[in-house]
Design an enzyme around this catalytic site. Structure first.
Site, PDB file in Angstrom:
ATOM      1  N   CYS A 144      66.061  30.891 -43.195  1.00  0.00           N
ATOM      2  CA  CYS A 144      67.380  31.263 -43.917  1.00  0.00           C
ATOM      3  C   CYS A 144      67.614  30.433 -45.361  1.00  0.00           C
ATOM      4  O   CYS A 144      68.547  30.911 -46.027  1.00  0.00           O
ATOM      5  CB  CYS A 144      68.493  30.971 -42.891  1.00  0.00           C
ATOM      6  SG  CYS A 144      68.703  31.961 -41.622  1.00  0.00           S
TER       7      CYS A 144
ATOM      8  N   HIS B  16      74.699  31.059 -47.343  1.00  0.00           N
ATOM      9  CA  HIS B  16      74.016  32.102 -46.556  1.00  0.00           C
ATOM     10  C   HIS B  16      74.639  32.522 -45.273  1.00  0.00           C
ATOM     11  O   HIS B  16      75.922  31.705 -45.168  1.00  0.00           O
ATOM     12  CB  HIS B  16      73.003  31.138 -45.855  1.00  0.00           C
ATOM     13  CG  HIS B  16      72.323  31.725 -44.406  1.00  0.00           C
ATOM     14  ND1 HIS B  16      71.738  32.621 -44.667  1.00  0.00           N
ATOM     15  CD2 HIS B  16      72.220  31.278 -43.392  1.00  0.00           C
ATOM     16  CE1 HIS B  16      71.281  33.023 -43.482  1.00  0.00           C
ATOM     17  NE2 HIS B  16      71.486  32.234 -42.701  1.00  0.00           N
TER      18      HIS B  16
ATOM     19  N   ASN C 142      73.475  38.490 -40.221  1.00  0.00           N
ATOM     20  CA  ASN C 142      72.523  37.468 -40.791  1.00  0.00           C
ATOM     21  C   ASN C 142      71.145  38.077 -41.194  1.00  0.00           C
ATOM     22  O   ASN C 142      70.382  38.389 -40.258  1.00  0.00           O
ATOM     23  CB  ASN C 142      72.278  36.313 -40.003  1.00  0.00           C
ATOM     24  CG  ASN C 142      71.438  35.207 -40.285  1.00  0.00           C
ATOM     25  OD1 ASN C 142      70.831  35.325 -41.504  1.00  0.00           O
ATOM     26  ND2 ASN C 142      71.361  34.104 -39.697  1.00  0.00           N
TER      27      ASN C 142
HETATM   28  O1  UT7 Z   1      70.952  31.345 -39.761  1.00  0.00           O
HETATM   29  C1  UT7 Z   1      70.140  30.382 -39.189  1.00  0.00           C
HETATM   30  C2  UT7 Z   1      71.055  29.329 -38.757  1.00  0.00           C
HETATM   31  N1  UT7 Z   1      71.609  29.846 -37.595  1.00  0.00           N
HETATM   32  C3  UT7 Z   1      72.954  29.474 -37.504  1.00  0.00           C
HETATM   33  O2  UT7 Z   1      73.596  28.934 -38.453  1.00  0.00           O
HETATM   34  C4  UT7 Z   1      73.735  29.733 -36.005  1.00  0.00           C
HETATM   35  C5  UT7 Z   1      74.482  28.643 -35.576  1.00  0.00           C
HETATM   36  N2  UT7 Z   1      74.910  28.960 -34.666  1.00  0.00           N
HETATM   37  C6  UT7 Z   1      76.230  29.784 -34.041  1.00  0.00           C
HETATM   38  O3  UT7 Z   1      76.409  30.506 -35.088  1.00  0.00           O
HETATM   39  C7  UT7 Z   1      76.964  29.734 -33.109  1.00  0.00           C
HETATM   40  O4  UT7 Z   1      76.360  28.966 -32.126  1.00  0.00           O
HETATM   41  C8  UT7 Z   1      76.555  31.186 -32.102  1.00  0.00           C
HETATM   42  C9  UT7 Z   1      77.228  32.431 -32.875  1.00  0.00           C
HETATM   43  C10 UT7 Z   1      75.240  31.597 -32.054  1.00  0.00           C
HETATM   44  C11 UT7 Z   1      77.208  31.032 -30.623  1.00  0.00           C
HETATM   45  O5  UT7 Z   1      78.578  30.676 -30.634  1.00  0.00           O
HETATM   46  P1  UT7 Z   1      79.110  29.389 -29.726  1.00  0.00           P
HETATM   47  O6  UT7 Z   1      80.442  29.255 -30.315  1.00  0.00           O
HETATM   48  O7  UT7 Z   1      78.312  28.285 -30.265  1.00  0.00           O
HETATM   49  O8  UT7 Z   1      79.011  29.848 -28.540  1.00  0.00           O
HETATM   50  P2  UT7 Z   1      77.875  29.431 -27.296  1.00  0.00           P
HETATM   51  O9  UT7 Z   1      76.463  29.552 -27.701  1.00  0.00           O
HETATM   52  O10 UT7 Z   1      78.260  27.992 -27.084  1.00  0.00           O
HETATM   53  O11 UT7 Z   1      78.358  30.023 -26.044  1.00  0.00           O
HETATM   54  C12 UT7 Z   1      79.792  30.466 -25.351  1.00  0.00           C
HETATM   55  C13 UT7 Z   1      79.581  31.395 -24.380  1.00  0.00           C
HETATM   56  C14 UT7 Z   1      78.846  30.904 -23.415  1.00  0.00           C
HETATM   57  O12 UT7 Z   1      79.084  31.350 -22.179  1.00  0.00           O
HETATM   58  P3  UT7 Z   1      79.686  30.129 -21.262  1.00  0.00           P
HETATM   59  O13 UT7 Z   1      78.465  29.539 -20.857  1.00  0.00           O
HETATM   60  O14 UT7 Z   1      80.545  29.399 -21.737  1.00  0.00           O
HETATM   61  O15 UT7 Z   1      80.255  30.925 -19.850  1.00  0.00           O
HETATM   62  C15 UT7 Z   1      77.551  32.160 -23.602  1.00  0.00           C
HETATM   63  O16 UT7 Z   1      76.681  32.501 -22.606  1.00  0.00           O
HETATM   64  O17 UT7 Z   1      79.566  32.741 -24.896  1.00  0.00           O
HETATM   65  C16 UT7 Z   1      78.660  33.303 -24.240  1.00  0.00           C
HETATM   66  N3  UT7 Z   1      77.941  34.217 -25.196  1.00  0.00           N
HETATM   67  C17 UT7 Z   1      78.155  35.395 -25.210  1.00  0.00           C
HETATM   68  N4  UT7 Z   1      79.501  36.092 -24.796  1.00  0.00           N
HETATM   69  C18 UT7 Z   1      79.324  37.302 -25.217  1.00  0.00           C
HETATM   70  C19 UT7 Z   1      76.886  34.013 -25.744  1.00  0.00           C
HETATM   71  N5  UT7 Z   1      76.367  34.965 -26.592  1.00  0.00           N
HETATM   72  C20 UT7 Z   1      77.484  35.940 -26.207  1.00  0.00           C
HETATM   73  C21 UT7 Z   1      77.390  37.434 -26.597  1.00  0.00           C
HETATM   74  N6  UT7 Z   1      78.697  37.956 -26.296  1.00  0.00           N
HETATM   75  N7  UT7 Z   1      76.719  37.884 -27.548  1.00  0.00           N
END
Ligand code: UT7
Length: 328
Positions: free
Chosen positions: A115, A255, A285
């Protein structure tokens, strides 16, 4: 005054197909509310069709760039394409773009910094201009992320889209163009965001396909933690080194991985949201494509002399920031 590398043209290209949050709701267990509040993404573009690779996106971006700047393909000295989704391991996507557009026998290569790819490539291209060696350099950021996305994995498939942007760099003796850059990497973060299969450790085999190793895997919260700190730190550091305050910066060009990371970076820089380029809502992204696509989308609002801070964070880990004074 010494030579600087000025951006003298920008163009972008996204494919027609729009993959909405509503369609993703029918593919995996997700919902518009989760995607919107956690990321800021509403829809993304997908390149459909047989035998369509990243070079299709990159070629269209460069075709438009050549047309709008009135540049002849034969005058180009160098093409760099930042991508993590090359058409092939080799030949490079940059080579294919040159052939598609009749850019003859010049130096062209791909650059991989995930990225952060575009800011790495822009910095690299600028060096060839500043040295006086080359007069017209094209820098592309292009990715067909849909080719490495597992559309059964809700944690990644909602995040990414396909797209490309390209800029033309030319020398100037005015105080415009690429003024400063800071680039960083840390391989110890590699495991948090990677595609394991297809390289020399795990070349393609039945096993790598069965284990879905040719798709992106990301530990989202870990990457978020590093991204939010490092992207903001890099942006703040380049401002400090150049004695810039929030008032001096006309635009942050971040980004587009997550609206929350972008907001944190803007806050750290002391700038309001009206100065932040944003297109994550419509493209998601696009990896190396996000920053040049932002420049393309906001081109009409940019004025000669505007001070821009470009900032990125991505797989590798790689991250950094650039200070660019708009030259068009
Ligand atoms: O560009 C390259 C660099 N990449 C980045 O900068 C990405 C950085 N990371 C992020 O932007 C975020 O971590 C994400 C958007 C990928 C995820 O957001 P988060 O607030 O960190 O969510 P999480 O991974 O902690 O997930 C929270 C909950 C989980 O459920 P439980 O365990 O709390 O029951 C996930 O299983 O949300 C669940 N979840 C979803 N629910 C609905 C994960 N993906 C989804 C989804 N829809 N698509």
């Amino acid at each position: 005054m010494s030579l600087r590398a000025a951006i003298t043209g920008v163009h972008g290209y996204v494919p027609d197909y729009v993959l909405t949050n509503a369609e993703l709701e029918r593919m995996v267990e997700t919902n518009d509310e989760w995607i919107t509040t956690r990321t800021g993404i509403k829809e993304r573009r997908i390149l459909k069709g047989e035998s369509q690779g990243t070079s299709v996106l990159a070629t269209e971006a460069v075709r438009g760039l050549l047309e709008k700047t009135g540049t002849s393909p034969k005058d180009i000295d160098l093409v760099i394409c930042a991508t993590v989704t090359p058409d092939y391991m080799f030949p490079s996507t940059a080579n294919l773009v040159c052939t598609n557009l009749g850019i003859p026998s010049i130096c062209s290569f791909d650059l991989l910094a995930a990225c952060s790819g575009f800011i790495y490539a822009l910095t690299t291209g600028a060096q060839f201009i500043e040295s006086g060696r080359y007069k017209k350099v094209i820098v592309i950021g292009a990715d067909k992320m849909s080719s490495i996305i597992d559309y059964e994995d809700r944690t990644t498939c909602v995040l990414f889209g396909d797209g490309a942007g390209a800029v033309l760099l030319e020398p100037t003796t005015e105080n415009l163009g690429v003024i400063d850059f800071m680039l960083h990497s840390d391989g110890s973060g590699g495991d948090y965001l990677m595609m394991k299969g297809g390289g020399s450790v795990y070349p393609a085999s039945h096993e790598t396909v069965d284990k879905r190793m040719h798709f992106i895997k990301q530990e989202g919260p870990q990457v978020f933690k590093f991204a939010v700190t490092n992207m903001a730190d890099a942006a703040a550091a380049i401002m400090e080194r150049n004695n810039l305050t929030g008032d001096d910066v006309e635009w942050l060009v971040p980004h587009q991985a997550n609206k929350r990371i972008i907001d944190a970076t803007a806050k750290r820089m002391g700038i309001g949201e009206e100065k932040v380029m944003l297109n994550i809502q419509k493209y998601g992204n696009t990896t190396a494509g996000t920053i040049p696509l932002c420049l393309f989308d906001y081109e009409k609002q940019l004025k000669k002399g505007d001070d821009l801070v470009l900032a990125a964070f991505g797989g590798g880990f790689t991250w950094g920031a650039m200070y660019v004074r708009w030259a068009i």
